[in-house]
Design an enzyme around this catalytic site. Structure first.
Site, PDB file in Angstrom:
ATOM      1  N   HIS A 174       0.865  -1.413  -0.034  1.00  0.00           N
ATOM      2  CA  HIS A 174      -0.075  -0.171   0.015  1.00  0.00           C
ATOM      3  C   HIS A 174       0.857   1.351  -0.032  1.00  0.00           C
ATOM      4  O   HIS A 174       0.323   2.501  -0.387  1.00  0.00           O
ATOM      5  CB  HIS A 174      -0.896   0.009   1.254  1.00  0.00           C
ATOM      6  CG  HIS A 174      -2.546   0.512   0.917  1.00  0.00           C
ATOM      7  ND1 HIS A 174      -2.431   1.593   0.059  1.00  0.00           N
ATOM      8  CD2 HIS A 174      -3.290   0.412   1.434  1.00  0.00           C
ATOM      9  CE1 HIS A 174      -3.786   1.988   0.232  1.00  0.00           C
ATOM     10  NE2 HIS A 174      -4.403   1.474   1.020  1.00  0.00           N
ATOM     11  N   TYR A 188     -13.783   5.269  10.221  1.00  0.00           N
ATOM     12  CA  TYR A 188     -12.951   5.728   9.031  1.00  0.00           C
ATOM     13  C   TYR A 188     -13.571   5.117   7.849  1.00  0.00           C
ATOM     14  O   TYR A 188     -13.855   4.124   7.779  1.00  0.00           O
ATOM     15  CB  TYR A 188     -11.411   5.208   9.194  1.00  0.00           C
ATOM     16  CG  TYR A 188     -10.349   5.498   8.294  1.00  0.00           C
ATOM     17  CD1 TYR A 188      -9.600   6.698   8.344  1.00  0.00           C
ATOM     18  CD2 TYR A 188     -10.520   4.674   6.947  1.00  0.00           C
ATOM     19  CE1 TYR A 188      -8.662   6.934   7.291  1.00  0.00           C
ATOM     20  CE2 TYR A 188      -9.470   4.927   6.125  1.00  0.00           C
ATOM     21  CZ  TYR A 188      -8.663   5.986   6.187  1.00  0.00           C
ATOM     22  OH  TYR A 188      -7.758   6.223   5.171  1.00  0.00           O
TER      23      TYR A 188
END
Length: 669
Positions: free
Chosen positions: A386, A500
């Site tokens: 990522h 989130y």
């Protein structure tokens, strides 16, 4: 995407730009047809397509990621804290925010603006964001590497491991070559695709110089997205180092690395002249690997890529010292790693998620920009690192490859008989190991198994209530999913927690992501009513409250996409404190600040019809990782958690009950 916001920002340029565009259109329409590019009816094997607009054409004129006003960030932060704190806690947090706004916050804001002005080639968040990822010492799988898994092919013959692997390799390298040759279609968000996703759009914007091309797209109400991350999609890897890792890239490499049974193989996918190796040659090489009688290795080096980063850095340095530099470089520079697993998945969805998210770690190399994993029964997907990029880039690759193998059957099941006479050209990569390395591998293998065994996975698919029906109620499908996640947790534990949702800021140069805070006062009110059966309220009132939730959420998403969230701004201001501040700000020392950044519910969506499964791990030990999909006729989510803290299956039960409650309210008269 907020067109209104952009219209206000760039309105002063519109009239002059429109005049130029009108002239360009007239010139294009009257141009002699003989000079038009001839349509290529034959399939070009080398490229996935040839865009009329160069891949990076819009990059130079992309708008820069704005630094929000300090006052706006402080107010948005307080709005997000309100549903999470008691009145007393909120009053204390507000006093810290007020002091920050009037004092040190202004200093940090000025420093951030000054630093940003010196680095106009990038965004204010880019370097900090890379640094955050690369300094984190936690293992990559589960913690950071997400997964995307394809739906199976409708023709079962094309789920054969050899056939599918060959086709996916060919299409992947076609994509890579198109990207490198700048003929890959630029990534553009079309506000009204019928009007802007057209040949006229491509002709006009393609004729404009790069430095004003974005404005040309804007005149069509289309918004090009940042493509700077694509450079690290291929031939890239994250190399472990003590304290901070680094990203390595070697575009000159022409080979692929294949793993099977923990063993490593390599073969070229590009010829010396840069042309793509034939499908039959690729299939012959894969067939050699699949038929190889080599035993599953007892000392799988790949398990080390799933270790804590400093442990892996030390082990890798030792591997280099004992003569493995060439092999490590071969893996690092490979276009990507192809994982051929001998395991079958069948119809076990949970097993599928576990397998692609972490597996047993022995036949994996988590450091690569992405690994293409294919099981014995032909399930295929990617596990991607990522730090180099976000979902926009990997999803584009994921979708384009699927479209390509659907249109072009580069290698057919019946072609198997044609590869028997082709000599494979495969290099077997053998690591040199000593007792020290072997002991580390065995130790990390045990730790990896204990850790991954503690991961709980479950999922929910709700049929009959999807994007189509949700929109009929005047509600955002994303908002209804986020409300569902809030309601499920409220049913389970009777409270709201820090949550989130990832939001891309790719509309800006070197944008990454922004946080959307889906726990709002509106969602908390709905949750408290639906969770408390004794509360008397009409369905009409509830519907209105749900619509209010949707409006509030849509505004948060719009702000996030336009770089007007508060999380990344506060993150950067905290970095300014570390660099320039003498004293620690009370705002950043406030327990409420730590709590809102400890995300019990972490969510992200990658909705596409070709997706069978997508997911990631919880971001905190006692949290939930929720990858969700929104499709025309159904909604779904993959939930992960660590079983010693919270159980995914318990949450999924509440998730099912929550979506049923919301659906029932919305369809009621």
């Amino acid at each position: 995407m907020s067109y209104i916001f952009l219209r206000k920002t760039f309105n002063s340029n519109r009239s002059r730009l429109q005049e130029k565009l009108t002239l360009l259109v007239l010139l294009q329409q009257t141009r002699d047809q003989s000079t038009e590019r001839k349509s290529n009816t034959a399939v070009d094997y080398e490229f996935i397509h040839k865009s009329k607009i160069p891949t990076m054409h819009f990059q130079a004129s992309l708008p820069r990621l704005p630094i929000p006003k300090l006052e706006d960030t402080c107010q948005r932060y307080l709005n997000a804290q309100k549903p999470l704190l008691t009145d007393e806690q909120f009053a204390k947090t507000k006093s810290y925010v007020d002091h920050f706004l009037k004092n040190e916050g202004q200093t940090f804001q000025n420093e951030l603006i000054a630093t940003d002005k010196k680095n106009r080639h990038t965004s204010y968040i880019s370097e900090y964001w890379y640094d955050m990822y690369l300094r984190d010492r936690k293992p990559l799988p589960i913690n950071y590497n997400p997964i995307l898994v394809y739906n199976q092919e409708t023709d079962e013959r094309y789920n054969d491991q050899l056939v599918k692997a060959t086709n996916l390799i060919v299409s992947s390298i076609r994509f890579m070559k198109s990207l490198r040759a700048e003929v890959l279609e630029p990534e553009v968000f079309h506000l009204n695709p019928k009007k802007s996703n057209t040949e006229l759009f491509r002709k006009v914007t393609g004729m404009l110089p790069s430095w004003i091309s974005w404005y040309g797209a804007y005149a069509f109400k289309a918004f090009p997205l940042d493509m700077s991350q694509y450079a690290n999609l291929f031939n890239s890897t994250r190399i472990p180092q003590l304290v901070k890792d680094r990203i390595y890239l070697d575009k000159s490499a022409r080979h692929l690395v294949v793993m099977r049974g923990g063993n490593f193989y390599s073969f070229d996918v590009l010829n010396s002249d840069g042309t793509l190796v034939t499908p039959k040659k690729i299939a012959a090489n894969l067939n050699f690997i699949l038929q190889d009688k080599k035993e599953i290795t007892k000392n799988p080096i790949g398990i080390l890529t799933g270790a804590e980063r400093d442990q892996w850095a030390e082990a890798r340095e030792h591997l280099s010292k004992i003569g493995n530099d060439d092999i490590l470089k071969k893996i690092d520079s490979a276009a990507f790693v192809l994982i051929l697993d001998d395991e079958t998945i069948g119809e076990e969805y949970k097993k599928l998620v576990h397998h692609f998210l972490h597996g047993d770690g022995k036949n994996r190399w988590f450091d690569k920009s992405f690994s293409l994993i294919i099981t014995k029964d032909g399930y295929a997907g990617v596990n991607f690192e990522h730090s180099w990029g976000d979902g926009v880039a990997i999803l584009r690759y994921f979708q384009d490859i699927k479209a390509d193998i659907s249109k072009h059957l580069w290698f057919r099941p019946e072609d198997r008989v044609l590869i028997s006479n082709i000599n494979p050209d495969v290099e077997s990569l053998e690591f040199k190991l000593d007792e020290k390395v072997k002991n580390v591998i065995q130790l990390e293998g045990k730790k990896y198994k204990e850790w991954t065994d503690s991961l709980s996975v479950d999922y929910m698919i709700y049929e009959g209530f999807g994007k189509d029906e949700v929109k009929k109620f005047g509600i955002s499908p994303d908002a209804i999913m986020q409300l569902t996640f809030q309601l499920a947790f409220y049913k389970q534990e009777g409270k709201s927690v820090a949550s989130y949702e990832s939001c891309s800021t790719a509309a800006f140069k070197h944008g990454r992501t922004e946080t959307v805070r889906p726990c709002t006062e509106q969602t908390k009110n709905v949750c408290s009513i639906l969770a408390d059966k004794s509360t008397k309220i009409s369905n009409a009132e509830l519907k209105k409250m749900i619509i209010d939730c949707s409006k509030a959420h849509t505004e948060l998403v719009k702000n996030g996409a336009m770089g007007q969230g508060f999380d990344r701004h506060l993150f950067a201001l905290r970095k300014m404190q570390e660099e320039f501040g003498e004293n620690k700000s009370a705002l950043f020392e406030d327990p409420a600040f730590s709590a809102i950044n400890y995300n019990i519910i972490s969510t992200s969506t990658l909705s596409t019809p070709i997706l069978l499964a997508g997911g990631f791990g919880p971001v905190v030990p006692d949290g939930y990782g929720i990858g969700y999909m929104i499709q025309d006729k159904r909604l779904g989510a993959v939930v992960t958690s660590y079983s010693q803290h919270r159980k995914a299956s318990e949450y999924v039960k509440n998730l099912q009950a929550a979506i049923e409650d919301l659906h029932r309210v919305m369809i009621s008269p």
